[in-house]
Design an enzyme around this catalytic site. Sequence first.
Site, mmCIF file in Angstrom:
data_model
loop_
_atom_site.group_PDB
_atom_site.id
_atom_site.type_symbol
_atom_site.label_atom_id
_atom_site.label_comp_id
_atom_site.label_asym_id
_atom_site.label_seq_id
_atom_site.Cartn_x
_atom_site.Cartn_y
_atom_site.Cartn_z
ATOM 1 N N CYS A 424 0.840 -1.201 0.000
ATOM 2 C CA CYS A 424 0.000 0.000 0.000
ATOM 3 C C CYS A 424 0.878 1.255 0.000
ATOM 4 O O CYS A 424 1.505 1.564 -1.006
ATOM 5 C CB CYS A 424 -0.963 -0.026 1.186
ATOM 6 S SG CYS A 424 -2.343 1.134 1.027
ATOM 7 N N HIS A 551 -3.432 -5.234 0.087
ATOM 8 C CA HIS A 551 -2.876 -5.787 1.332
ATOM 9 C C HIS A 551 -2.909 -7.312 1.269
ATOM 10 O O HIS A 551 -3.892 -7.937 1.697
ATOM 11 C CB HIS A 551 -3.674 -5.307 2.539
ATOM 12 C CG HIS A 551 -3.482 -3.868 2.876
ATOM 13 N ND1 HIS A 551 -2.585 -3.447 3.836
ATOM 14 C CD2 HIS A 551 -4.059 -2.748 2.376
ATOM 15 C CE1 HIS A 551 -2.629 -2.124 3.922
ATOM 16 N NE2 HIS A 551 -3.515 -1.672 3.046
ATOM 17 N N GLU A 553 -1.505 -9.431 3.078
ATOM 18 C CA GLU A 553 -1.427 -10.089 4.387
ATOM 19 C C GLU A 553 -2.787 -10.533 4.909
ATOM 20 O O GLU A 553 -2.889 -11.482 5.694
ATOM 21 C CB GLU A 553 -0.762 -9.166 5.418
ATOM 22 C CG GLU A 553 -1.543 -7.935 5.818
ATOM 23 C CD GLU A 553 -1.291 -6.721 4.948
ATOM 24 O OE1 GLU A 553 -1.531 -5.590 5.412
ATOM 25 O OE2 GLU A 553 -0.855 -6.904 3.796
#
Length: 626
Positions: A424, A551, A553
Amino acid sequence: MKYVLVTGGVVSGLGKGVTASSIGVLLKACGLRVTSIKIDPYLNTDAGTMSPFEHGEVFVLDDGGEVDLDLGNYERFLDIKLTRDNNITTGKIYQHVIAKERKGDYLGKTVQVVPHVTDAIQDWIERVAVIPVDGEEGPADVCVIELGGTIGDIESAPFIEALGQFSYRVGPGNFCLVHVSLVPVLNVVGEQKTKPTQHSVKGLRGLGLTPDILACRSTKALEDNVKEKLAQFCHVPLEYIFTLYDVPNIWHIPLLLKDQKAHLVISKVLNLASILNEPSLGEWTSRAELCDNLHVPVGLSSQLLLRNRNLNISFLTHQMILQVRIAVVGKYTGLSDAYLSVLKALLHASVACRKKLVVDWVPACDLEKETEKENPDAYKAAWKLLKGVDGVLVPGGFGDRGVEGKILAAKYARENKIPFLGICLGMQIAVIEFARSVLCLHDANSTEFKPETKHPCIIFMPEGSRTHMGGTMRLGSRKSFFNVKDSKSSKLYGNKSFVDERHRHRYEVNPDMVERLEKAGLSFAAKDETGKRMEIIELPNHPFFIGAQFHPEFKSRPGKASPLFLGLIAASCGELDTVLNPASAHQHLISNGPKNVYVNGTPKKSSNGLADVRYNNGYCNGLYTR
C-alpha cells in the site's frame, strides 16, 4: 443454531479472542461448521478511524468491512471469510435503532435501551449467525460469539442484558457461556489465587448471565485443590473448569482444550453429542510442534527428536535453525499489534521456507536526516538494523510521519539489491523514490503529503471523500489483472490472469506518470480492470523488488502463505528460483525436509501424495523480535 458465548473477567488482554478461535477450531475438528461474531462495545461504527495505538491494526474483510483484529484471528484459525456484520459495535446498533426510529418503525413508542436496543442486538446476532462463511451452502452448526471488554464495563451493559435475554430466547441446550478469567500467582505466597475469578463470576451472575464453563488463564496448570475451590464457590462442575496456561505459541490452545475434553463438555451443554465426531487435530498438532522446534536454539543439539501426542519425527536441526531476518520499517513499530496480519503473513511464509523468522523493528522516522541531528544514537541504531537484514518490508500506513524514512529504506533496498516488499503506502513510497532517484524529479511526492508538488507521483483517486474518513476508501476485495508476462509476481500467484486481494487506500499512482516511469525501468505488472489503477510494481533487474497497492497479508493463512510474502522470504533466503518454479517446488520441499516421517509407525503422506510436505509447510505463532 447453537451459540457459544465467550466473556472475559478480572482484566483485559486475557486472550478471549484466541480462546474463542480455539473453541471454533476444536468444534470444526469434530466435524461441525462454525461461524464467529465479535462484539465491540465502543461507540465507533467500525474500527476504520481508530488509531493502531488505540486498538491495534484495522483488519479488512472481502466486503470492505473495517473490523477488529480479532476477526483476522477467526479467519486465520478457521479458514473462513467473514462479513462486516460479523463485527457488532455499539455505534452500529444505535445507528440501526435511530434509523428505525426516524422511519417511524416503532410506531410512536418511547425508544429505550430495553427492549429496543437489546432486541436489535439479539436480532442482529440471529441474522448474522446464519450467513455462510465457509464457502458451503446453508447456515453453520455453531456460532461462537466473543464479547469484547471485561465484565463490569459500563459500555458493555446493554450487550450483557441482551445476551442474558438471548439465552432464554434460544432456550436450554442451544446456549453455552464460557467465561475466561484470571487465576494469578502472587510471588510473595507462590500460590494460585481464586478470589478474582470468584468475584468475576459473582459479577457476571449479578448481571443475569450464568457461566457453564470456566476457562482459567494462569502461568501453569491449575492445581486440583484450586479447581475444587473454584467449583465450590463459582457453582461450576469440576469437569467444566479448564486451564489455559502459558504455552510456547497460541496454536497449542485448541490442543489444551482437546486434552481437557472441552469438546465433550460443550457438546453436553449444547446437546450435540449425537453428531459430534472425535476431533481430528493431527495436522494441527504437528504444526504446533513444528512451530516450537523451529525456534530451538542452535547449540542445544545437532539431532532433534520430536515425540508428541501422535507424531514421531526425527531429523537434523541444521535444516530447522537457519534464520531469515526481515526489517519492518514502519510508523507504529512500538506496538506489534499494529502490524499483526503482516507478522502472521511473514510467519506463514518463513515456516513454509523452513526458516526461523527474526523481525527487526525499524522506526521509519529514525532513518531520517533530522533524527541524525536530534538523536544520533537512534539514527545509528536504525541504520545498523536496516543494514543487517536479509529483506525489507514497508507496510501500509497513513500520515506523513516517517514517510521520508520509508523512502530512504526503499532506496537502500533498491540500490543494494536487498529483497523488498512494499504494501500500500510501501508501494507508493517506492514509486516516489524511483521518480526522485532515477528520473531525477527531486521534488516528486504524493499529494497526500505535499499537495502543491510539481511532480505528483501519487494522487487522490476519486472513489471516496477527501474530508470524511470513515468508510470512504477503496475497500475490500478487488481484482488485479496481470499484464506483464514472466513477472515475478505473476509466477508467485501461479501465472493466473488475475487475483482477488483486499484494498484499503485513498491514493494511487498517478496514471499520467506511468509511461515515464515504465520507460525508466519500473514495471507495472498488474493493474485494475480499467488499466488506470496500478496494483503491482516490480523492478525486473532486481533480485526481488515488488510493491502492491493491495494488502496481501489479510488473506494469508496457515499452510497457505501469501504469495508475495512467500516471495519476499524466499528471496531473502536465496531460494526464490525454487519458489518461482512450480515444477521443482514440491521436490525442494521433500529434499530439504526430514527424510523419515512416521505417524504411529506409518510413513505419513500429504493429501497430494507427497511425503513430508504437509508436516513442514506449516506455520507457527512464536517469533524472535528486536
